[in-house]
Design an enzyme around this catalytic site. Structure first.
Site, mmCIF file in Angstrom:
data_model
loop_
_atom_site.group_PDB
_atom_site.id
_atom_site.type_symbol
_atom_site.label_atom_id
_atom_site.label_comp_id
_atom_site.label_asym_id
_atom_site.label_seq_id
_atom_site.Cartn_x
_atom_site.Cartn_y
_atom_site.Cartn_z
ATOM 1 N N HIS A 8 0.818 -1.214 0.000
ATOM 2 C CA HIS A 8 0.000 0.000 0.000
ATOM 3 C C HIS A 8 0.857 1.272 0.000
ATOM 4 O O HIS A 8 2.059 1.241 0.274
ATOM 5 C CB HIS A 8 -0.914 0.009 1.230
ATOM 6 C CG HIS A 8 -0.137 -0.049 2.527
ATOM 7 N ND1 HIS A 8 0.431 1.061 3.108
ATOM 8 C CD2 HIS A 8 0.182 -1.094 3.324
ATOM 9 C CE1 HIS A 8 1.065 0.716 4.211
ATOM 10 N NE2 HIS A 8 0.931 -0.597 4.368
ATOM 11 N N GLU A 90 -2.889 -7.483 7.417
ATOM 12 C CA GLU A 90 -1.547 -7.378 7.986
ATOM 13 C C GLU A 90 -1.459 -8.179 9.287
ATOM 14 O O GLU A 90 -2.461 -8.387 9.977
ATOM 15 C CB GLU A 90 -1.190 -5.901 8.241
ATOM 16 C CG GLU A 90 0.177 -5.647 8.880
ATOM 17 C CD GLU A 90 1.352 -6.165 8.061
ATOM 18 O OE1 GLU A 90 1.421 -7.401 7.850
ATOM 19 O OE2 GLU A 90 2.214 -5.357 7.671
#
Length: 222
Positions: A8, A90
């Site tokens: 990201h 994550e």
């Protein structure tokens, strides 16, 4: 077929050097710019995606949406083409999330071990173990990516996720031991091109960047 595993864009906690993990932190304006530059880079290289996968956290979804608007061979609102998958979230660092990486030595030895001697790290009930993140990424690779070989018309796939998740993918693909887990560099919006052929994953090129920022490359390792 090729799988592009991408991190990201920069978040506010990346900029501040904090551990993010499962915390849902927004992109900075610069993080949005990095995603746009990456989308433009894919366009210049003639890369179009037949499917995009992203984790549910906003930093991944926002980056994936920016890239998808310019590179997706399909409707971003159609789950056939744009899929949110919880296995890509994550690694959760629990009570340690929000701590500044530069200040870790001032905390307990366990969180220091997490990033220097990961085999010694012990996750409590607020966090996640390395075995757990390996297990869900293994599951994603085996049950989601491998079957794509049998679907017609799929040539390029984007997987939008996080630093720790990418390290897990690359550790499996390149057969890297846990002791070298954190030696894998993954700046914001880094891209890794993986080939999938005859049920075998192989690394083609790692750490592709469509921007130039020497300072950013050393910021926000998580």
């Amino acid at each position: 077929m090729y799988i592009y595993i991408m991190r990201h864009g920069e978040t506010y906690w990346n900029k501040e050097g904090r551990i993010q993990g499962s915390s849902d932190i927004e992109l900075t304006d610069f993080g949005v710019d990095l995603a746009e530059l990456s989308a433009d880079g894919f366009q210049r290289d003639g890369i179009r995606f037949d499917r995009i996968y992203t984790s549910p956290l906003i930093r991944a979804v926002r980056t994936a949406e920016i890239v998808a608007h310019k590179t997706l061979n399909g409707d971003i609102h159609d789950k056939q083409f744009f899929r949110i998958d919880g296995r890509l979230r994550e690694m959760c660092f629990g009570k340690y999330e929000g701590l500044k990486l530069k200040e870790l030595k001032g905390y307990d030895e366990n969180i220091v071990n997490c990033f220097s001697h990961p085999a010694l790290y012990i996750a409590d009930e607020t966090g996640e173990t390395y075995d757990e993140i390996y297990a869900r990424i293994d599951d994603f690779m085996q049950r989601e990516l491998l079957p794509l070989q049998k679907e017609s018309g799929i040539e390029n796939v984007l997987v939008l996720c996080y630093g720790t998740v990418i390290r897990t993918f690359l550790s499996r693909i390149n057969e890297i031991g846990l002791e070298d887990f954190w030696n894998i560099r993954q700046p914001n919006c880094s891209i890794n091109k993986i080939a999938l052929e005859d049920n075998r994953f192989s690394s083609v090129r790692e750490n592709i960047l469509y921007y130039e920022s020497e300072e950013l490359m050393h910021r926000g390792i998580l």
